[in-house]
Design a protein around this motif. Structure first.
Motif, PDB file in Angstrom:
ATOM      1  N   PHE A 112      17.156 -30.236  -7.165  1.00 31.15           N
ATOM      2  CA  PHE A 112      18.524 -29.760  -7.289  1.00 31.15           C
ATOM      3  C   PHE A 112      18.751 -29.201  -8.689  1.00 31.15           C
ATOM      4  CE2 PHE A 112      19.062 -32.311  -3.502  1.00 31.15           C
ATOM      5  CZ  PHE A 112      20.003 -31.595  -2.772  1.00 31.15           C
ATOM      6  N   MET A 113      19.391 -28.029  -8.754  1.00 36.73           N
ATOM      7  CA  MET A 113      19.659 -27.346 -10.015  1.00 36.73           C
ATOM      8  C   MET A 113      21.115 -26.910 -10.069  1.00 36.73           C
ATOM      9  SD  MET A 113      16.285 -24.878 -10.020  1.00 36.73           S
ATOM     10  CE  MET A 113      16.264 -24.756  -8.214  1.00 36.73           C
ATOM     11  N   VAL A 114      21.637 -26.766 -11.287  1.00 39.42           N
ATOM     12  CA  VAL A 114      22.988 -26.218 -11.430  1.00 39.42           C
ATOM     13  C   VAL A 114      22.959 -24.767 -10.990  1.00 39.42           C
ATOM     14  CG1 VAL A 114      23.639 -27.797 -13.279  1.00 39.42           C
ATOM     15  CG2 VAL A 114      22.586 -25.594 -13.832  1.00 39.42           C
ATOM     16  N   SER A 115      24.122 -24.239 -10.660  1.00 46.00           N
ATOM     17  CA  SER A 115      24.217 -22.909 -10.064  1.00 46.00           C
ATOM     18  C   SER A 115      23.554 -21.827 -10.911  1.00 46.00           C
ATOM     19  CB  SER A 115      25.691 -22.555  -9.841  1.00 46.00           C
ATOM     20  OG  SER A 115      25.816 -21.269  -9.293  1.00 46.00           O
ATOM     21  N   GLN A 119      20.374 -19.600  -9.659  1.00 46.37           N
ATOM     22  CA  GLN A 119      20.467 -18.155  -9.476  1.00 46.37           C
ATOM     23  C   GLN A 119      19.393 -17.412 -10.260  1.00 46.37           C
ATOM     24  OE1 GLN A 119      24.611 -16.500  -9.591  1.00 46.37           O
ATOM     25  NE2 GLN A 119      25.148 -18.645  -9.882  1.00 46.37           N
ATOM     26  N   ILE A 120      19.111 -17.877 -11.477  1.00 50.79           N
ATOM     27  CA  ILE A 120      18.080 -17.223 -12.295  1.00 50.79           C
ATOM     28  C   ILE A 120      16.717 -17.305 -11.606  1.00 50.79           C
ATOM     29  CG2 ILE A 120      16.774 -17.396 -14.451  1.00 50.79           C
ATOM     30  CD1 ILE A 120      19.400 -18.235 -15.816  1.00 50.79           C
ATOM     31  N   LYS A 121      16.392 -18.478 -11.130  1.00 47.17           N
ATOM     32  CA  LYS A 121      15.089 -18.649 -10.472  1.00 47.17           C
ATOM     33  C   LYS A 121      15.062 -17.945  -9.123  1.00 47.17           C
ATOM     34  CE  LYS A 121      13.882 -22.895 -12.905  1.00 47.17           C
ATOM     35  NZ  LYS A 121      12.920 -22.176 -13.773  1.00 47.17           N
ATOM     36  N   LEU A 122      16.182 -17.922  -8.447  1.00 42.98           N
ATOM     37  CA  LEU A 122      16.255 -17.224  -7.167  1.00 42.98           C
ATOM     38  C   LEU A 122      16.040 -15.727  -7.368  1.00 42.98           C
ATOM     39  CD1 LEU A 122      16.900 -18.011  -4.176  1.00 42.98           C
ATOM     40  CD2 LEU A 122      19.239 -17.258  -4.610  1.00 42.98           C
ATOM     41  N   GLN A 132      18.216 -13.476   0.398  1.00 38.58           N
ATOM     42  CA  GLN A 132      18.271 -13.793  -1.026  1.00 38.58           C
ATOM     43  C   GLN A 132      19.555 -13.272  -1.644  1.00 38.58           C
ATOM     44  OE1 GLN A 132      16.863 -11.153  -3.687  1.00 38.58           O
ATOM     45  NE2 GLN A 132      15.961 -12.555  -5.204  1.00 38.58           N
ATOM     46  N   GLU A 133      19.929 -12.060  -1.289  1.00 42.16           N
ATOM     47  CA  GLU A 133      21.149 -11.464  -1.829  1.00 42.16           C
ATOM     48  C   GLU A 133      22.384 -12.221  -1.352  1.00 42.16           C
ATOM     49  OE1 GLU A 133      23.432  -9.283  -4.179  1.00 42.16           O
ATOM     50  OE2 GLU A 133      21.234  -9.181  -4.117  1.00 42.16           O
ATOM     51  N   LEU A 134      22.409 -12.621  -0.084  1.00 38.17           N
ATOM     52  CA  LEU A 134      23.545 -13.390   0.435  1.00 38.17           C
ATOM     53  C   LEU A 134      23.661 -14.733  -0.272  1.00 38.17           C
ATOM     54  CD1 LEU A 134      23.151 -12.708   4.271  1.00 38.17           C
ATOM     55  CD2 LEU A 134      24.918 -11.795   2.752  1.00 38.17           C
ATOM     56  N   LEU A 135      22.534 -15.359  -0.538  1.00 37.94           N
ATOM     57  CA  LEU A 135      22.535 -16.646  -1.224  1.00 37.94           C
ATOM     58  C   LEU A 135      23.002 -16.488  -2.667  1.00 37.94           C
ATOM     59  CD1 LEU A 135      21.908 -19.582  -0.615  1.00 37.94           C
ATOM     60  CD2 LEU A 135      19.526 -19.181  -1.271  1.00 37.94           C
ATOM     61  N   LEU A 136      22.595 -15.415  -3.310  1.00 35.51           N
ATOM     62  CA  LEU A 136      23.046 -15.150  -4.675  1.00 35.51           C
ATOM     63  C   LEU A 136      24.553 -14.918  -4.717  1.00 35.51           C
ATOM     64  CD1 LEU A 136      20.202 -12.813  -5.978  1.00 35.51           C
ATOM     65  CD2 LEU A 136      20.890 -14.980  -7.018  1.00 35.51           C
ATOM     66  N   GLN A 137      25.074 -14.162  -3.772  1.00 38.34           N
ATOM     67  CA  GLN A 137      26.505 -13.895  -3.735  1.00 38.34           C
ATOM     68  C   GLN A 137      27.297 -15.175  -3.519  1.00 38.34           C
ATOM     69  OE1 GLN A 137      27.194 -10.905  -0.743  1.00 38.34           O
ATOM     70  NE2 GLN A 137      25.948  -9.353  -1.788  1.00 38.34           N
ATOM     71  N   PRO A 209      28.476 -27.982  -8.824  1.00 35.97           N
ATOM     72  CA  PRO A 209      27.636 -28.391  -7.695  1.00 35.97           C
ATOM     73  C   PRO A 209      26.177 -27.998  -7.930  1.00 35.97           C
ATOM     74  CG  PRO A 209      29.631 -27.319  -6.927  1.00 35.97           C
ATOM     75  CD  PRO A 209      29.595 -27.123  -8.405  1.00 35.97           C
ATOM     76  N   THR A 210      25.258 -28.858  -7.588  1.00 35.21           N
ATOM     77  CA  THR A 210      23.841 -28.554  -7.728  1.00 35.21           C
ATOM     78  C   THR A 210      23.276 -28.054  -6.405  1.00 35.21           C
ATOM     79  OG1 THR A 210      23.329 -30.884  -7.314  1.00 35.21           O
ATOM     80  CG2 THR A 210      23.471 -30.178  -9.613  1.00 35.21           C
ATOM     81  N   LEU A 211      22.244 -27.212  -6.501  1.00 41.63           N
ATOM     82  CA  LEU A 211      21.713 -26.502  -5.349  1.00 41.63           C
ATOM     83  C   LEU A 211      20.203 -26.669  -5.281  1.00 41.63           C
ATOM     84  CD1 LEU A 211      23.575 -23.193  -6.249  1.00 41.63           C
ATOM     85  CD2 LEU A 211      24.477 -25.034  -4.835  1.00 41.63           C
ATOM     86  N   ALA A 212      19.667 -26.625  -4.075  1.00 36.75           N
ATOM     87  CA  ALA A 212      18.223 -26.779  -3.908  1.00 36.75           C
ATOM     88  C   ALA A 212      17.746 -26.068  -2.651  1.00 36.75           C
ATOM     89  CB  ALA A 212      17.844 -28.255  -3.841  1.00 36.75           C
ATOM     90  N   LEU A 213      16.478 -25.708  -2.662  1.00 40.10           N
ATOM     91  CA  LEU A 213      15.803 -25.160  -1.496  1.00 40.10           C
ATOM     92  C   LEU A 213      14.640 -26.077  -1.125  1.00 40.10           C
ATOM     93  CD1 LEU A 213      15.615 -21.333  -2.316  1.00 40.10           C
ATOM     94  CD2 LEU A 213      17.012 -22.420  -0.538  1.00 40.10           C
TER      95      LEU A 213
END
Length: 244
Positions: A112-115, A119-122, A132-137, A209-213
């Motif tokens: 889990f990472m901060v937004s 986004q940078i790694k994505l 990928q673009e939808l997730l970034l938005q 919120p933290t995010l993860a894949l």
């Protein structure tokens, strides 16, 4: 000289025994053949193109006859170039080995990472795709003042963002938890395999919120990567056997 010493001397003599049969020397106690068959030290390469260049303009006569060569795609990150079976031990010479550089950064799945970091790694560690673009938005709209309320029924992830102390609804919507993305995970010369990935959010009060894949394809991408590496060589090198 006592009996123990005699036994030790006899044992040493037995261990040093050598026999020669048909020009081949055998050593005790297991009568293994004593063979000296020098082999070349394979070149260490980091790109698939490097191996293609080596074979297009061979610097050693052993590489001139392509029919005697074998390219083995060991995995999504390793390729080996072998010669034909030779010598009494029937071994193949390893002429070159291509290894995916350890210097390449890959996406940190299951963390889990901060937004902003997410986004940078994505953006930098994945091939651009529609998902990928939808997730970034979607993730770019998250701020430190947001409260994330989410629900997941396995098909879609319902998300509501509430802003600040008032708790006023900022926006709501749904985002599918499974996304199709193409992370950089194998040699850069080939089209990166697309994978099914699970997107998750985790919220703590007063924090972004933290995010993860999470990987969700059972490693299928590795098989596809091996096939694409093999196709890369088949398209560029005539007359060489390629196995994977």
């Amino acid at each position: 000289m006592d009996g123990t010493a005699v036994q030790q001397i006899a044992k040493l003599r037995e261990e040093s025994l050598e026999l020669e049969v048909d020009g081949i020397k055998y050593a005790s106690p297991n009568l293994e053949p004593i063979l000296f068959e020098p082999h070349p030290e394979g070149l260490k390469l980091e790109t698939l193109q490097g191996l293609v260049d080596l074979l297009d303009e061979p610097i050693d006569k052993e590489l001139e006859n392509r029919e005697e060569l074998l390219i083995h795609v060991v995995s999504y990150k390793k390729v080996r170039l072998y010669g034909e079976l030779a010598g009494r031990k029937r071994q193949r010479d390893l002429y070159a080995e291509v290894n995916l550089s350890d210097g390449f950064e890959t996406f940190p799945f299951s963390r889990f990472m901060v937004s902003e970091e997410f986004q940078i790694k994505l953006r930098s560690l994945l091939v651009p795709t529609e998902d990928q673009e939808l997730l970034l938005q979607f993730t770019s709209r998250l701020t430190v003042t947001d409260e994330v309320v989410s629900g997941d029924d396995g098909m879609t992830q319902e998300v509501s963002l509430r802003r600040g102390m008032s708790g006023a609804l900022k926006e709501s919507g749904s985002f599918k938890p499974i996304v199709s993305l193409k992370p950089y995970r194998t040699f850069r010369e080939i089209d990166q395999p697309e994978s099914q990935l699970l997107f998750r959010m985790k919220a703590e009060e007063g924090k972004i919120p933290t995010l993860a894949l999470f990987e969700a394809d059972g490693g299928k991408w590795k098989i596809e990567a091996v096939q694409r590496v093999a196709e890369y060589f088949l398209e560029r090198l005539d007359g060489i056997k390629v196995v994977s």
